[in-house]
Design an enzyme around this catalytic site. Structure first.
Site, PDB file in Angstrom:
ATOM      1  CB  SER A  23      79.360 -47.089  83.341  1.00 25.61           C
ATOM      2  OG  SER A  23      78.548 -48.026  83.158  1.00 25.61           O
TER       3      SER A  23
ATOM      4  CG  HIS B 189      77.841 -49.735  88.115  1.00 22.74           C
ATOM      5  ND1 HIS B 189      77.358 -50.877  87.536  1.00 22.74           N
ATOM      6  CD2 HIS B 189      77.572 -48.748  87.720  1.00 22.74           C
ATOM      7  CE1 HIS B 189      76.890 -50.280  86.299  1.00 22.74           C
ATOM      8  NE2 HIS B 189      76.972 -48.938  86.349  1.00 22.74           N
TER       9      HIS B 189
ATOM     10  CD  GLU C 270      77.901 -54.904  84.831  1.00 29.35           C
ATOM     11  OE1 GLU C 270      77.322 -55.808  83.960  1.00 29.35           O
ATOM     12  OE2 GLU C 270      77.358 -53.492  84.723  1.00 29.35           O
TER      13      GLU C 270
ATOM     14  CD  GLU D 263      74.522 -53.240  86.918  1.00 33.26           C
ATOM     15  OE1 GLU D 263      75.004 -54.261  86.610  1.00 33.26           O
ATOM     16  OE2 GLU D 263      74.138 -52.334  86.136  1.00 33.26           O
TER      17      GLU D 263
ATOM     18  CG  ASP E   7      80.005 -54.270  81.508  1.00 31.33           C
ATOM     19  OD1 ASP E   7      81.129 -54.012  80.693  1.00 31.33           O
ATOM     20  OD2 ASP E   7      79.016 -53.594  81.657  1.00 31.33           O
TER      21      ASP E   7
ATOM     22  CD  GLU F 137      78.030 -55.200  78.957  1.00 30.23           C
ATOM     23  OE1 GLU F 137      77.670 -56.321  79.410  1.00 30.23           O
ATOM     24  OE2 GLU F 137      77.739 -54.070  79.166  1.00 30.23           O
TER      25      GLU F 137
ATOM     26  CG  ASP G 103      76.874 -51.055  77.253  1.00 29.37           C
ATOM     27  OD1 ASP G 103      75.797 -50.494  76.894  1.00 29.37           O
ATOM     28  OD2 ASP G 103      76.965 -51.074  78.778  1.00 29.37           O
TER      29      ASP G 103
ATOM     30  CE  LYS H 133      73.459 -50.787  79.578  1.00 28.81           C
ATOM     31  NZ  LYS H 133      74.703 -50.003  79.701  1.00 28.81           N
TER      32      LYS H 133
ATOM     33  CG  HIS I 266      70.150 -54.128  84.388  1.00 26.56           C
ATOM     34  ND1 HIS I 266      70.247 -54.278  85.718  1.00 26.56           N
ATOM     35  CD2 HIS I 266      71.006 -54.427  83.666  1.00 26.56           C
ATOM     36  CE1 HIS I 266      71.533 -54.579  85.998  1.00 26.56           C
ATOM     37  NE2 HIS I 266      72.076 -54.619  84.738  1.00 26.56           N
ATOM     38  NE  ARG I 267      72.037 -47.678  81.033  1.00 25.64           N
ATOM     39  CZ  ARG I 267      72.580 -46.830  80.132  1.00 25.64           C
ATOM     40  NH1 ARG I 267      71.940 -46.558  79.263  1.00 25.64           N
ATOM     41  NH2 ARG I 267      73.720 -46.536  80.382  1.00 25.64           N
TER      42      ARG I 267
ATOM     43  CE  LYS J 195      74.930 -55.697  81.669  1.00 26.06           C
ATOM     44  NZ  LYS J 195      76.410 -55.128  81.694  1.00 26.06           N
TER      45      LYS J 195
HETATM   46  P1  PGA Z   1      75.234 -48.613  83.258  1.00 26.26           P
HETATM   47  O1  PGA Z   1      75.711 -49.710  83.385  1.00 26.26           O
HETATM   48  O2  PGA Z   1      73.699 -48.643  83.259  1.00 26.26           O
HETATM   49  O3  PGA Z   1      75.640 -47.600  84.643  1.00 26.26           O
HETATM   50  O4  PGA Z   1      75.595 -47.959  81.878  1.00 26.26           O
HETATM   51  C1  PGA Z   1      75.367 -50.893  82.930  1.00 26.26           C
HETATM   52  C2  PGA Z   1      76.491 -51.582  81.973  1.00 26.26           C
HETATM   53  O5  PGA Z   1      77.593 -50.971  81.515  1.00 26.26           O
HETATM   54  O6  PGA Z   1      76.010 -52.475  81.252  1.00 26.26           O
HETATM   55 ZN    ZN Z   2      78.146 -52.471  80.056  1.00 25.11          ZN
END
Ligand code: PGA
Ligand code: ZN
Length: 428
Positions: free
Chosen positions: A41, A159, A168, A209, A246, A289, A316, A341, A369-370, A392
């Protein structure tokens, strides 16, 4: 110590997609490696993740061009430079690239070198990575803070094949006394959650995740399931453990409306905001988020004002760890927190600048993380070094997630009385 060689390798991330692992070796033989993660995402404003586009390999997702850039463009330019001159090396790579979003060399290529250089420098100095990285923390006093883990125990959105619109559902063990206690509390809750799901005949397969992703009936139901799990684990919701979400709302924002498939309706920013406020009245949610799309600045601003520091609004995709976007957010009070990130921006130096600017401006910063990860645990050392107090990194499940938690427990045991578990700032 001077850099002697730089080698890169194509490896796989946790989704089975190719990514880069780079090893930097110094003249004294010290070496450091780093592997780059990858999002699903992703924000529209992220730095470029360079993919080959050659459909005959990995559906075009190979990273051989980025590897060539590391070995043939970056390596000759940085060999002979001092590995502990991180800013110099990063800015050299940034200027070699020369584009706004690192489209020429690839943020994945640049970041892999940036992080491997830091690791090699720490190895050469004979100190742990977290200790080496404290040089980027202007407030470091000798005391280390171990982060509150925000564990994503139920997955939706991109995800998890849209099990829910919200991507999330996280649990935050705010009342823990130590990092290992915090991780234990979450793991125990996660185990109970599995039982709760089984008892309701829900599937227990996990998303990218590591959170469960059953076919629930609404975007709200996961809160009820998590509540039951927390209670069954012997914890008090709202006191021991609180919630975070999130929404990754850019992913369900289409043609000016938010498409809530799970609720069977399209809503405006104001209606979506009212939905979140409704959840806040029912559940102790303290972290929000990407609850709006990445360009919906005014919706964020309004919600942040309404929340009135009773929790954090985390940007984010909104900020993509980019100082320029963050500066706008600070000026307009768009949010009071940023998600960090490394690969959204593509170098250690720029990442640290975003963290320090956020903290200086009174915001919180969550190191993240991702969804596509590797066994690399750099972010665990980074969060401890920068002392932001929040990380996170997914559910206590899937080794690429657990590796970060295991590294945090290892750091805690190494530091002993020199560290303490961070306080989550929005709870008295
Ligand atoms: P992504 O998801 O690594 O797929 O962007 C993590 C997030 O959105 O926080
Ligand atoms: Zn996010």
């Amino acid at each position: 110590m001077k850099i002697k060689s730089v080698k890169a390798l194509e490896i796989l991330d946790s989704r089975g997609n190719p990514t880069i692992k780079t090893t930097v070796t110094l003249e004294d033989g010290s070496a450091g490696s780093a592997a780059v993660p990858s999002g699903a995402s992703t924000g529209a404003y992220e730095a470029c993740e360079l993919r080959d586009g050659d459909k005959s390999r990995y559906s075009g997702n190979g990273v051989l061009t980025a590897i060539k850039n590391v070995e043939e463009v970056i390596a000759p330019a940085i060999i002979g430079h001092e590995a502990d001159e991180q800013e110099k090396i990063d800015s050299l790579m940034i200027s070699l690239d020369g584009t706004e979003n690192k489209t020429k060399l690839g943020a994945n290529a640049i970041l892999s070198v940036s992080l491997a250089v830091a690791r090699a420098a720490a190895v050469s100095k004979g100190i742990p990575l977290y200790e080496y990285l404290t040089k980027f923390n202007p407030d470091f006093s000798g005391k280390y803070y171990l982060p509150v883990p925000m564990m994503n125990v139920m997955n939706g959105g991109k995800h998890a094949d849209w099990a829910t619109d919200i991507q999330e559902y996280m649990i935050l063990p705010v009342a823990a006394k130590t990092e290992s206690d915090a991780i234990r509390m979450c793991a125990e809750t996660y185990a109970q959650l599995k039982k709760v799901l089984k008892s309701k005949k829900y599937g227990i397969a996990v998303g990218d995740e590591g959170g469960f992703a059953p076919a629930v009936s609404s975007n709200e139901e996961p809160f009820e399931l998590m509540k039951e799990a927390i209670e069954n684990a012997g914890y008090v919701l709202g006191k021991d453990i609180v919630f975070g979400i999130d929404a990754a709302a850019s992913e369900f924002f289409k043609d000016g409306v938010y498409e809530l498939k799970k609720e069977g309706k399209n809503v405006s920013s104001d209606e979506l905001s009212a939905f979140y406020h409704g959840l806040v009245r029912k559940y102790p949610i303290y972290s929000f988020e990407d609850i709006f799309a990445e360009d919906d600045w005014s919706a964020f601003q309004k919600f942040t004002a309404e929340l009135d520091n009773k929790g954090q609004v985390v940007g984010d995709d909104l900020y993509v760890t980019n100082v320029k976007r963050l500066e706008r957010g600070i000026a307009e009070k768009t949010s009071n927190s940023i998600l960090i990130k490394l690969n959204q921006i593509g170098s250690l130096t720029e990442t640290v600048s975003a963290v320090n600017l956020a903290l200086r401006s009174g915001m919180t910063a969550v190191i993240s993380h991702r969804s596509g990860e590797t066994e690399d645990t750099f972010i665990a050392d980074l969060v401890v070094a920068l002392g932001t107090g929040q990380i996170k990194t997914g559910a206590p499940c899937r080794s690429e997630r657990v590796a970060k938690y295991n590294r945090l427990m290892e750091i805690e045991s190494e530091l002993g009385p020199k560290c303490e578990y961070a306080k989550f700032p929005f709870i008295a």
